[in-house]
Design a protein around this motif. Structure first.
Motif, PDB file in Angstrom:
ATOM      1  N   LEU A 118       0.847  -1.191   0.128  1.00  0.00           N
ATOM      2  CA  LEU A 118       0.110  -0.089  -0.020  1.00  0.00           C
ATOM      3  C   LEU A 118       0.836   1.130   0.010  1.00  0.00           C
ATOM      4  CD1 LEU A 118      -2.631  -1.008   2.649  1.00  0.00           C
ATOM      5  CD2 LEU A 118      -2.851  -1.316   0.132  1.00  0.00           C
ATOM      6  N   GLY A 119       0.430   2.410  -0.305  1.00  0.00           N
ATOM      7  CA  GLY A 119       0.711   3.571  -0.450  1.00  0.00           C
ATOM      8  C   GLY A 119       0.848   4.291   1.074  1.00  0.00           C
ATOM      9  N   ALA A 120       1.796   5.322   0.925  1.00  0.00           N
ATOM     10  CA  ALA A 120       2.053   5.844   2.405  1.00  0.00           C
ATOM     11  C   ALA A 120       0.366   6.657   2.863  1.00  0.00           C
ATOM     12  CB  ALA A 120       2.837   6.965   2.065  1.00  0.00           C
ATOM     13  N   THR A 121      -0.143   7.240   1.874  1.00  0.00           N
ATOM     14  CA  THR A 121      -1.583   7.879   2.482  1.00  0.00           C
ATOM     15  C   THR A 121      -2.426   6.805   2.654  1.00  0.00           C
ATOM     16  OG1 THR A 121      -1.068   9.751   0.502  1.00  0.00           O
ATOM     17  CG2 THR A 121      -3.259   9.366   1.459  1.00  0.00           C
ATOM     18  N   ASP A 122      -2.742   5.671   2.039  1.00  0.00           N
ATOM     19  CA  ASP A 122      -3.516   4.763   2.693  1.00  0.00           C
ATOM     20  C   ASP A 122      -3.144   4.001   3.622  1.00  0.00           C
ATOM     21  OD1 ASP A 122      -5.124   5.131   0.272  1.00  0.00           O
ATOM     22  OD2 ASP A 122      -4.183   3.556  -0.988  1.00  0.00           O
ATOM     23  N   LEU A 123      -1.947   3.791   3.962  1.00  0.00           N
ATOM     24  CA  LEU A 123      -1.364   3.441   5.127  1.00  0.00           C
ATOM     25  C   LEU A 123      -1.671   4.198   6.290  1.00  0.00           C
ATOM     26  CD1 LEU A 123       2.158   1.984   4.099  1.00  0.00           C
ATOM     27  CD2 LEU A 123       0.132   0.676   4.908  1.00  0.00           C
ATOM     28  N   ALA A 124      -1.512   5.620   6.364  1.00  0.00           N
ATOM     29  CA  ALA A 124      -1.663   6.602   7.116  1.00  0.00           C
ATOM     30  C   ALA A 124      -3.314   6.501   7.510  1.00  0.00           C
ATOM     31  CB  ALA A 124      -1.245   7.944   6.909  1.00  0.00           C
ATOM     32  N   ARG A 125      -4.069   6.512   6.684  1.00  0.00           N
ATOM     33  CA  ARG A 125      -5.380   6.386   6.986  1.00  0.00           C
ATOM     34  C   ARG A 125      -5.952   4.979   7.573  1.00  0.00           C
ATOM     35  NH1 ARG A 125      -8.692   3.559   4.163  1.00  0.00           N
ATOM     36  NH2 ARG A 125      -7.530   3.490   2.368  1.00  0.00           N
ATOM     37  N   MET A 126      -5.371   4.074   7.201  1.00  0.00           N
ATOM     38  CA  MET A 126      -5.639   3.088   7.898  1.00  0.00           C
ATOM     39  C   MET A 126      -5.139   2.797   9.453  1.00  0.00           C
ATOM     40  SD  MET A 126      -4.862  -0.005   4.944  1.00  0.00           S
ATOM     41  CE  MET A 126      -5.608  -1.329   6.015  1.00  0.00           C
ATOM     42  N   ILE A 127      -4.254   3.412   9.712  1.00  0.00           N
ATOM     43  CA  ILE A 127      -3.741   3.693  11.025  1.00  0.00           C
ATOM     44  C   ILE A 127      -4.617   4.365  11.663  1.00  0.00           C
ATOM     45  CG2 ILE A 127      -1.671   4.431  12.520  1.00  0.00           C
ATOM     46  CD1 ILE A 127       0.097   3.460  10.360  1.00  0.00           C
ATOM     47  N   ARG A 128      -4.960   5.779  11.097  1.00  0.00           N
ATOM     48  CA  ARG A 128      -5.932   6.520  11.698  1.00  0.00           C
ATOM     49  C   ARG A 128      -7.104   6.089  12.138  1.00  0.00           C
ATOM     50  NH1 ARG A 128      -4.039  10.163   7.987  1.00  0.00           N
ATOM     51  NH2 ARG A 128      -5.768   9.894   6.924  1.00  0.00           N
ATOM     52  N   GLU A 129      -7.581   5.088  11.273  1.00  0.00           N
ATOM     53  CA  GLU A 129      -8.839   4.476  11.523  1.00  0.00           C
ATOM     54  C   GLU A 129      -8.881   3.204  12.189  1.00  0.00           C
ATOM     55  OE1 GLU A 129     -10.219   3.817   7.623  1.00  0.00           O
ATOM     56  OE2 GLU A 129     -10.833   5.842   7.098  1.00  0.00           O
ATOM     57  N   GLY A 130      -7.801   2.922  12.851  1.00  0.00           N
ATOM     58  CA  GLY A 130      -7.704   1.971  13.897  1.00  0.00           C
ATOM     59  C   GLY A 130      -7.643   0.536  13.138  1.00  0.00           C
ATOM     60  N   LYS A 131      -7.381   0.402  11.609  1.00  0.00           N
ATOM     61  CA  LYS A 131      -7.635  -1.050  10.962  1.00  0.00           C
ATOM     62  C   LYS A 131      -6.202  -1.776  10.765  1.00  0.00           C
ATOM     63  CE  LYS A 131     -11.278   0.839   7.825  1.00  0.00           C
ATOM     64  NZ  LYS A 131     -11.501   1.320   6.637  1.00  0.00           N
ATOM     65  N   THR A 132      -5.256  -0.847  11.560  1.00  0.00           N
ATOM     66  CA  THR A 132      -3.948  -1.630  11.435  1.00  0.00           C
ATOM     67  C   THR A 132      -3.030  -0.588  12.626  1.00  0.00           C
ATOM     68  OG1 THR A 132      -2.064  -2.480  10.285  1.00  0.00           O
ATOM     69  CG2 THR A 132      -2.651  -0.406   9.613  1.00  0.00           C
ATOM     70  N   THR A 133      -1.774  -1.250  12.858  1.00  0.00           N
ATOM     71  CA  THR A 133      -0.990  -0.468  13.922  1.00  0.00           C
ATOM     72  C   THR A 133       0.340  -0.178  12.987  1.00  0.00           C
ATOM     73  OG1 THR A 133      -0.104  -2.411  14.576  1.00  0.00           O
ATOM     74  CG2 THR A 133      -1.746  -1.772  15.781  1.00  0.00           C
ATOM     75  N   PRO A 134       1.043   0.978  13.437  1.00  0.00           N
ATOM     76  CA  PRO A 134       2.425   1.051  13.020  1.00  0.00           C
ATOM     77  C   PRO A 134       3.181   0.219  13.116  1.00  0.00           C
ATOM     78  CG  PRO A 134       1.785   3.022  14.356  1.00  0.00           C
ATOM     79  CD  PRO A 134       0.681   1.754  14.494  1.00  0.00           C
ATOM     80  N   SER A 135       3.244  -0.757  14.021  1.00  0.00           N
ATOM     81  CA  SER A 135       4.099  -2.000  14.201  1.00  0.00           C
ATOM     82  C   SER A 135       4.063  -3.060  13.173  1.00  0.00           C
ATOM     83  CB  SER A 135       4.119  -2.441  15.714  1.00  0.00           C
ATOM     84  OG  SER A 135       2.810  -2.973  15.945  1.00  0.00           O
ATOM     85  N   ALA A 136       2.478  -3.177  12.882  1.00  0.00           N
ATOM     86  CA  ALA A 136       2.162  -4.244  11.876  1.00  0.00           C
ATOM     87  C   ALA A 136       2.723  -3.696  10.529  1.00  0.00           C
ATOM     88  CB  ALA A 136       0.679  -4.512  11.738  1.00  0.00           C
ATOM     89  N   VAL A 137       2.444  -2.454  10.236  1.00  0.00           N
ATOM     90  CA  VAL A 137       2.881  -1.870   8.958  1.00  0.00           C
ATOM     91  C   VAL A 137       4.650  -2.085   9.028  1.00  0.00           C
ATOM     92  CG1 VAL A 137       3.157   0.193   7.629  1.00  0.00           C
ATOM     93  CG2 VAL A 137       1.048  -0.390   8.663  1.00  0.00           C
ATOM     94  N   MET A 138       5.291  -1.596   9.918  1.00  0.00           N
ATOM     95  CA  MET A 138       6.585  -1.862   9.975  1.00  0.00           C
ATOM     96  C   MET A 138       7.001  -3.231   9.661  1.00  0.00           C
ATOM     97  SD  MET A 138       9.374  -0.314   9.890  1.00  0.00           S
ATOM     98  CE  MET A 138       9.019   1.399  10.360  1.00  0.00           C
ATOM     99  N   ALA A 139       6.398  -4.058  10.458  1.00  0.00           N
ATOM    100  CA  ALA A 139       6.898  -5.499  10.093  1.00  0.00           C
ATOM    101  C   ALA A 139       6.777  -6.075   8.953  1.00  0.00           C
ATOM    102  CB  ALA A 139       6.007  -6.511  11.173  1.00  0.00           C
ATOM    103  N   ALA A 140       5.671  -5.557   8.250  1.00  0.00           N
ATOM    104  CA  ALA A 140       5.267  -6.139   6.762  1.00  0.00           C
ATOM    105  C   ALA A 140       6.513  -5.495   5.852  1.00  0.00           C
ATOM    106  CB  ALA A 140       4.018  -5.519   6.419  1.00  0.00           C
ATOM    107  N   HIS A 141       7.204  -4.441   6.108  1.00  0.00           N
ATOM    108  CA  HIS A 141       8.093  -3.699   5.358  1.00  0.00           C
ATOM    109  C   HIS A 141       9.196  -4.511   5.661  1.00  0.00           C
ATOM    110  CE1 HIS A 141       4.963  -0.699   4.381  1.00  0.00           C
ATOM    111  NE2 HIS A 141       5.700  -0.537   3.560  1.00  0.00           N
ATOM    112  N   LEU A 142       9.564  -4.485   6.897  1.00  0.00           N
ATOM    113  CA  LEU A 142      10.798  -5.335   7.307  1.00  0.00           C
ATOM    114  C   LEU A 142      10.938  -6.680   6.810  1.00  0.00           C
ATOM    115  CD1 LEU A 142      11.308  -3.741  10.791  1.00  0.00           C
ATOM    116  CD2 LEU A 142      12.662  -3.287   8.822  1.00  0.00           C
ATOM    117  N   ASP A 143       9.951  -7.316   6.798  1.00  0.00           N
ATOM    118  CA  ASP A 143      10.086  -8.750   6.406  1.00  0.00           C
ATOM    119  C   ASP A 143      10.318  -8.732   4.845  1.00  0.00           C
ATOM    120  OD1 ASP A 143       9.298  -9.782   8.843  1.00  0.00           O
ATOM    121  OD2 ASP A 143       7.063 -10.240   8.255  1.00  0.00           O
ATOM    122  N   ARG A 144       9.782  -7.808   4.104  1.00  0.00           N
ATOM    123  CA  ARG A 144      10.095  -7.693   2.630  1.00  0.00           C
ATOM    124  C   ARG A 144      11.403  -7.334   2.443  1.00  0.00           C
ATOM    125  NH1 ARG A 144       8.716  -9.581  -2.233  1.00  0.00           N
ATOM    126  NH2 ARG A 144       9.311  -8.057  -3.911  1.00  0.00           N
TER     127      ARG A 144
END
Length: 428
Positions: free
Chosen positions: A7-33
């Protein structure tokens, strides 16, 4: 659900704000890649996965007040950071640790974004490449000098990256790696804490996979209000193809991509046409080389005189050639630029953006060079805003793309048009 690193930065920020994910879950996905692909892509010169995850976990428990809260980003290794080295792509400065963040880095930190690492650049952001390979085909160059930034975004290691351009260092790697890039009007972004090469040409920029992320980054870096889509609903979207003096130096496939883009835009309702280039435009590439050499020879004279044995022959040659440029020849090159600038308004009289090639063709094979900057030199010299957009692939299966050029200072308008063009081309 799509993996968070897709996902893009704008979409990720929106999902985090809406409580649909967390910064650590987002970071984990990128670090895994990154863990899965960095060994072959080589996008990073400095990576601190533990520190990035520590910051992300801390962000989990903070309110999402910034527009990029919890979103990862990466930083070209000519941009200062106070907690990571900035070596300018040179072993000479491998232990250089700045004490302050560059202005652009601080702006994203203040917006809540989380740095993952420093990305590979060519030596002093010139032509000698680093280790990075093109994610689409590891035997091909990713372009330069924002090599690692383009590769990291293209390979889903980060949604947003800082790069810079003096000749073609944003637009060309974006084209070769199949991502979007924005080079603003020269001077629009603060260069405090960014390595200097040629001051009248140097421009900070951003790379992303989604044009809306370029809009968000522009707003944050200029301290302006993020525009709502409806703010641009009344913009006349008139795009003109400009073949330019180097049109025949592009591959057949690249020229065809430009034509296909124009047809698709016309069929989507845009006003389209062709813009002739003034004869002086044929002189701009050589003028750019003169200006770049002259200014680099003076801004980086300290490196040349103190570390001649440790710098590459390519960079030494740039300095030596630049030292031979007389003041009169330099001023004549600037006068050529100014003659062309005086004709820009006439070129934009009947259109909002020019559509031109982004690179000669697909990324060349081999990692020993970064490709030809031919199709960006003139626009860097003219200090105009530019956006690279991916469009299709060539005969080797590597990305192709187009470049949109706007009027000086019309950065927001160009970004709006680029977002609309991207949407039309994706749906065509």
């Amino acid at each position: 659900m799509t993996a968070f690193n897709r996902l893009g930065a704008t979409d990720l920020a929106r999902m985090i704000r809406e409580g649909k994910t967390t910064p650590s879950a987002v970071m984990a996905a990128h670090l895994d890649r990154i863990a899965a692909r960095e060994a072959v892509v080589g996008a990073f010169i400095h990576l601190d996965a533990d520190r990035a995850m520590e910051r992300a976990r801390a962000a989990d428990y903070k309110p999402a007040t910034g527009p990029l809260h919890g979103v990862p980003f990466v930083i070209k290794d000519i941009i200062d950071t106070d907690d990571m080295p900035t070596s300018w792509g040179s072993e000479i400065f491998v232990d250089r640790w700045p004490t302050e963040n560059a202005s652009c880095v601080q702006s994203l930190l203040d917006a809540g974004a989380i740095p993952v690492g420093k990305t590979v650049t060519t030596e002093f952001a010139f032509f000698r490449p680093g280790k990075t390979a093109n994610p689409w085909n590891l035997s091909h160059t990713p372009g330069g000098s924002s090599s690692g930034s383009a590769a990291a975004v293209a390979d889903y290691m980060a949604p947003l990256a800082f790069g810079s351009q003096t000749a073609a260092s944003l637009i060309r790697p974006a084209a070769y790696c199949g991502v979007c890039a924005f080079k603003p009007t020269t001077g629009a972004f603060d260069l405090s804490g960014v390595m200097t090469l040629a001051p009248s040409l140097d421009t900070l920029g951003v790379l992303a996979r989604d044009p809306q992320d370029l809009v968000l980054a522009h707003a944050l870096l200029t301290g302006t209000i993020l525009p709502a889509p409806q703010d641009f609903s009344d913009i006349l979207r008139c795009v003109s193809l400009m073949r330019g003096p180097h049109w025949q130096h592009g591959t057949i496939e690249m020229r065809d991509v430009c034509r296909r883009a124009m047809r698709a835009l016309s069929e989507s309702g845009a006003e389209t046409g062709e813009a002739a280039h003034p004869p002086v435009f044929a002189e701009l590439t050589e003028a750019h080389k003169i200006v770049m050499g002259y200014e680099t020879a003076r801004s980086r004279a300290d490196v040349y005189h103190s570390h001649r044995a440790a710098i590459s022959d390519q960079f030494a040659q740039l300095i030596e050639d630049g030292k031979r440029v007389t003041e009169a020849r330099y001023q004549a090159a600037l006068a050529t630029r100014d003659r062309a600038i005086a004709m820009i308004d006439e070129m934009f009289a009947d259109c909002d953006a020019l559509l031109v090639p982004s690179a000669p063709g697909e990324a060349p094979e081999g990692l020993g060079a970064t490709g030809d900057p031919l199709f960006s030199r003139m626009w860097s010299l003219l200090q105009l805003p530019c956006v690279a957009l991916p469009l299709g692939v060539g005969p080797r299966g590597l990305p192709l793309g187009i470049q949109l050029i706007g009027r000086k200072g019309d950065d927001r308008k160009l970004l709006s048009i680029a977002g609309w063009v991207h949407a039309m081309l994706q749906s065509a």
